[in-house]
Design a protein around this motif. Structure first.
Motif, short mmCIF file in Angstrom:
data_model
loop_
_atom_site.label_atom_id
_atom_site.label_comp_id
_atom_site.label_asym_id
_atom_site.label_seq_id
_atom_site.Cartn_x
_atom_site.Cartn_y
_atom_site.Cartn_z
N GLY A 99 0.80 -1.22 0.00
CA GLY A 99 0.00 0.00 0.00
C GLY A 99 0.83 1.27 0.00
N ILE A 100 2.10 1.17 0.36
CA ILE A 100 3.01 2.32 0.34
C ILE A 100 3.65 2.40 -1.03
CG2 ILE A 100 5.05 3.38 1.39
CD1 ILE A 100 4.33 1.72 3.96
N ASP A 101 4.10 1.26 -1.53
CA ASP A 101 4.63 1.12 -2.89
C ASP A 101 5.70 2.13 -3.27
OD1 ASP A 101 2.79 -0.99 -3.20
OD2 ASP A 101 1.26 0.36 -3.98
N PRO A 102 6.79 2.23 -2.50
CA PRO A 102 7.86 3.16 -2.88
C PRO A 102 8.60 2.65 -4.12
CG PRO A 102 8.61 1.78 -1.09
CD PRO A 102 7.16 1.45 -1.31
N ALA A 128 4.09 12.45 3.25
CA ALA A 128 3.70 11.68 2.05
C ALA A 128 2.54 10.76 2.35
CB ALA A 128 4.90 10.90 1.52
N SER A 129 2.46 10.28 3.57
CA SER A 129 1.39 9.35 3.95
C SER A 129 0.02 10.02 3.92
CB SER A 129 1.65 8.78 5.34
OG SER A 129 1.72 9.84 6.30
N ARG A 130 -0.01 11.33 3.96
CA ARG A 130 -1.28 12.07 3.94
C ARG A 130 -1.57 12.71 2.58
NH1 ARG A 130 1.47 13.45 8.42
NH2 ARG A 130 1.95 15.53 7.69
N ALA A 131 -0.65 12.53 1.63
CA ALA A 131 -0.79 13.17 0.32
C ALA A 131 -1.77 12.40 -0.56
CB ALA A 131 0.56 13.24 -0.37
N GLU A 132 -2.38 13.11 -1.49
CA GLU A 132 -3.20 12.45 -2.50
C GLU A 132 -2.26 11.64 -3.39
OE1 GLU A 132 -5.90 13.54 -6.41
OE2 GLU A 132 -5.48 15.11 -4.95
N VAL A 133 -2.64 10.40 -3.67
CA VAL A 133 -1.82 9.51 -4.48
C VAL A 133 -2.58 9.18 -5.76
CG1 VAL A 133 -0.72 7.24 -4.62
CG2 VAL A 133 -0.67 8.53 -2.48
N VAL A 134 -1.92 9.35 -6.88
CA VAL A 134 -2.45 8.96 -8.16
C VAL A 134 -1.70 7.69 -8.57
CG1 VAL A 134 -2.72 9.58 -10.60
CG2 VAL A 134 -2.97 11.33 -8.80
N ARG A 135 -2.40 6.62 -8.79
CA ARG A 135 -1.77 5.35 -9.16
C ARG A 135 -1.98 5.10 -10.63
NH1 ARG A 135 -0.06 2.60 -4.73
NH2 ARG A 135 -0.93 3.27 -2.76
N LEU A 136 -0.90 4.89 -11.34
CA LEU A 136 -0.93 4.56 -12.75
C LEU A 136 -0.39 3.15 -12.93
CD1 LEU A 136 0.61 7.88 -14.14
CD2 LEU A 136 -1.82 7.32 -13.89
N ASN A 137 -0.91 2.45 -13.89
CA ASN A 137 -0.45 1.09 -14.15
C ASN A 137 -0.35 0.91 -15.67
OD1 ASN A 137 0.04 -1.63 -14.38
ND2 ASN A 137 -1.42 -2.21 -12.80
N LEU A 138 0.84 0.69 -16.17
CA LEU A 138 1.05 0.51 -17.60
C LEU A 138 0.90 -0.94 -18.03
CD1 LEU A 138 4.07 2.90 -18.16
CD2 LEU A 138 1.63 3.37 -18.46
N ALA A 139 0.69 -1.85 -17.09
CA ALA A 139 0.56 -3.27 -17.43
C ALA A 139 -0.78 -3.50 -18.12
CB ALA A 139 0.65 -4.11 -16.16
#
Length: 140
Positions: A99-102, A128-139
């Protein structure tokens, strides 16, 4: 003015090498390559996953000292001395970073002693734990 915090944890190597376990520059936090030695007992487990667990505990203690957590980690470097340990260590690392995915680099270099099976270095950004996260996946 930017504040720079330098944290020492009492490791004899921090003194010998004149380095800090953690340096925070503003909200950027850099944690030095950390081994799995228990700071209270000075013992290090033989098992690479047990070492990895202690590595994470040591890093979490350092991050907490500057009001950050593992969830603030944005980059890690995982050093695994023996290639045959990669799979079991990375399963554990994956559980801890779920869920952190560094962004992460994994390598198998010689470490400072044959007793060290796993070491970890991280870069964190406080908040960073409180920031909005945009997850992209190219797979596909």
């Amino acid at each position: 003015m930017t504040v720079i915090t330098k944290l020492k944890t009492g490791s004899k190597y921090e003194e010998l090498g004149s380095y800090s376990r953690l340096v925070a520059v503003g909200d950027w936090i850099y944690v030095s390559n950390t081994a799995g030695r228990n700071p209270q007992t000075q013992q290090i487990a033989d098992d690479p996953v047990e070492q990895a667990a202690q590595v994470f505990a040591n890093i979490e203690t350092a991050l907490a000292a500057v009001d950050a957590s593992l969830a603030d980690v944005v980059f890690s470097r995982v050093f695994i001395q023996q290639p045959e340990d990669v799979a079991i260590v990375m399963i554990y690392v994956g559980e801890r970073f779920s869920g952190i995915d560094p962004a992460t680099t994994v390598t198998c270099p010689p470490l400072g002693s044959s007793v060290y099976r796993v070491e970890l270095e991280v870069t964190a950004y406080r908040g960073a734990s409180r920031a909005e996260v945009v997850r992209l996946n190219l797979a596909p």
